[in-house]
Scaffold this active site. Structure first.
Site: not given
Ligand code: R5P
Length: 302
Positions: A127, A195, A222, A227-228
Site C-alpha cells: 500500500h 476517491k 487496485d 470491505t469492497g
Molecule cells: C486504499 O486506499 C487501498 O488502495 C484500497 O483502495 C483500499 O484499501 C480498499 O479498501 P476497501 O475495499 O475497504 O474500500
C-alpha cells in the site's frame, strides 16, 4: 538459498521455492496453552541465505509475531542472511497520524522488522499512498514486486477483456501506478478516478478529468479489496459512464464482510486476484514477481 514458510501461505512459499530451485524448510508452528506462538525451524540453516515468506493478511498480529520470532531465530541459528518476504504487508494503510495521538503502524512495523534481524525486505504491491518509497523507513535493501502485469496478462488470456478496447482504471489517484503497470502489459490506455475516504467502510468516488469508458472493457485494478467499498463505488460510477463490461483485478483480496458478494451484486462481471491472500478469487500466482525480486537482490541464482 532456503525458503522458510510462515504458517500463513505454504503454497506460495512452495511456488517460490520451485521457481527459484531453492530448498523449502520445514518449520513447526503451534501455540502454547496460554495462546503464545511457538516457532521451531527443523532444517539446518547454517550458512544459508534464508528467505522467510509470510502473507500477513487477515490475522496480521499473529503472522507478524511469527515473522519476528522466525527472523530472529534464523539469524541466531547461523543463517548467512535473512530476507523477509511479506507478500502481504499489514498495517501499511496507517501511514500517517491522521488524528492526534494515533500510532503510525507502518513506521512501527518497519522498525520492528529490521530490529528482528531482517537484512532485506520484499513486499508485493505494498500500500503506497503518502509514503511512496518505504526504503528509507525500513533502512535495509528493499524491493516492492508487482503482481499487476501478471493480473493483466491473466485478464487478457482468459478472455475477460479485449486489450484493443480496454481501459485500465485505478479507483483513486494512488492506484494510477497499478493501472499504468497493468495497461503497459496490455498495450492499453489507463486512467484514475478520485476517491475521498469518509470512514473505514465508506468512500466517495468521482471523476475529474476525462475518462472515456463508453462501450469499452474496463479492467479496474487496485492493491487491496478490503470491505469492497472502493471497488463498489468505482464500478457504479464506471457503469454509469457507459462501460461495456467491468472486471476487477487486485493483488490482495482480503474480502472482509461479504465484499465479494456485494461487488458481484453491483454488476461487476468477475473479480480475480493473486495468491498473496488465497481464496475463491485467486487466479494468478505472485511467485514469479517474488522470484524476480529475490534475483534483483542478488539471491535466487543472480
Ligand atoms: C486504499 O486506499 C487501498 O488502495 C484500497 O483502495 C483500499 O484499501 C480498499 O479498501 P476497501 O475495499 O475497504 O474500500
Amino acid at each position: 538459498m532456503i525458503i522458510v514458510p510462515g504458517s500463513s501461505n505454504g503454497p506460495l512459499a512452495y511456488r517460490v521455492a520451485k521457481l527459484t530451485g531453492a530448498r523449502l524448510a520445514k518449520v513447526e508452528y503451534r501455540r502454547f496453552p496460554d495462546g503464545e506462538k511457538y516457532v521451531r525451524v527443523l532444517d539446518d540453516v547454517g550458512g544459508e541465505d534464508a528467505v522467510f515468506l509470510q502473507s500477513a493478511a487477515l490475522s496480521p498480529d499473529e503472522y507478524l509475531v511469527e515473522t519476528f520470532l522466525a527472523s530472529d531465530a534464523l539469524k541466531d541459528l547461523g543463517a548467512r542472511s535473512v530476507t523477509v518476504v511479506l507478500s502481504y504487508f499489514p498495517y501499511a494503510r496507517q501511514d500517517e497520524r491522521f488524528k492526534p495521538g494515533e500510532a503510525v503502524s507502518l513506521v512501527t512495523v518497519s522498525k520492528l522488522l529490521r530490529s528482528a534481524g531482517a537484512d532485506r525486505l520484499v513486499t508485493v504491491d505494498v500500500h503506497r499512498h503518502r509514503v511512496l518509497d518505504m526504503s528509507k523507513l525500513v533502512g535495509i535493501p528493499y524491493v516492492d514486486a508487482s503482481a499487476m502485469p501478471l493480473l493483466a496478462r491473466y485478464a487478457a488470456d482468459a478472455g475477460l477483456v479485449d486489450p484493443g478496447r480496454t481501459v485500465v482504471v485505478g479507483p483513486d489517484a494512488e492506484a494510477e501506478q497499478w493501472a499504468e503497470l497493468a495497461a503497459r502489459e496490455l498495450g492499453a490506455e489507463h486512467a484514475a478516478l478520485v476517491k475521498t475516504r469518509l470512514g473505514d467502510r465508506e468512500v466517495k468516488v468521482s471523476v475529474t478529468r476525462g475518462v472515456d469508458v463508453r462501450g469499452r472493457d474496463v479492467l479496474l485494478v487496485d492493491d487491496i479489496i478490503s470491505t469492497g467499498g472502493t471497488i463498489r463505488e468505482a464500478s457504479k460510477l464506471l457503469a454509469g459512464l457507459g462501460a461495456r463490461r467491468i472486471v476487477v483485478g487486485v493483488t490482495h483480496a482480503l474480502l472482509v464482510e461479504n465484499a465479494l458478494e456485494k461487488i458481484l451484486e453491483d454488476g461487476v462481471e468477475e473479480v480475480f486476484s493473486s495468491d498473496t491472500v488465497p481464496n475463491q478469487t485467486t487466479r494468478v500466482s505472485a511467485a514469479p514477481a517474488i522470484a524476480g525480486a529475490l534475483r534483483s537482490l542478488g539471491l535466487a541464482g543472480g
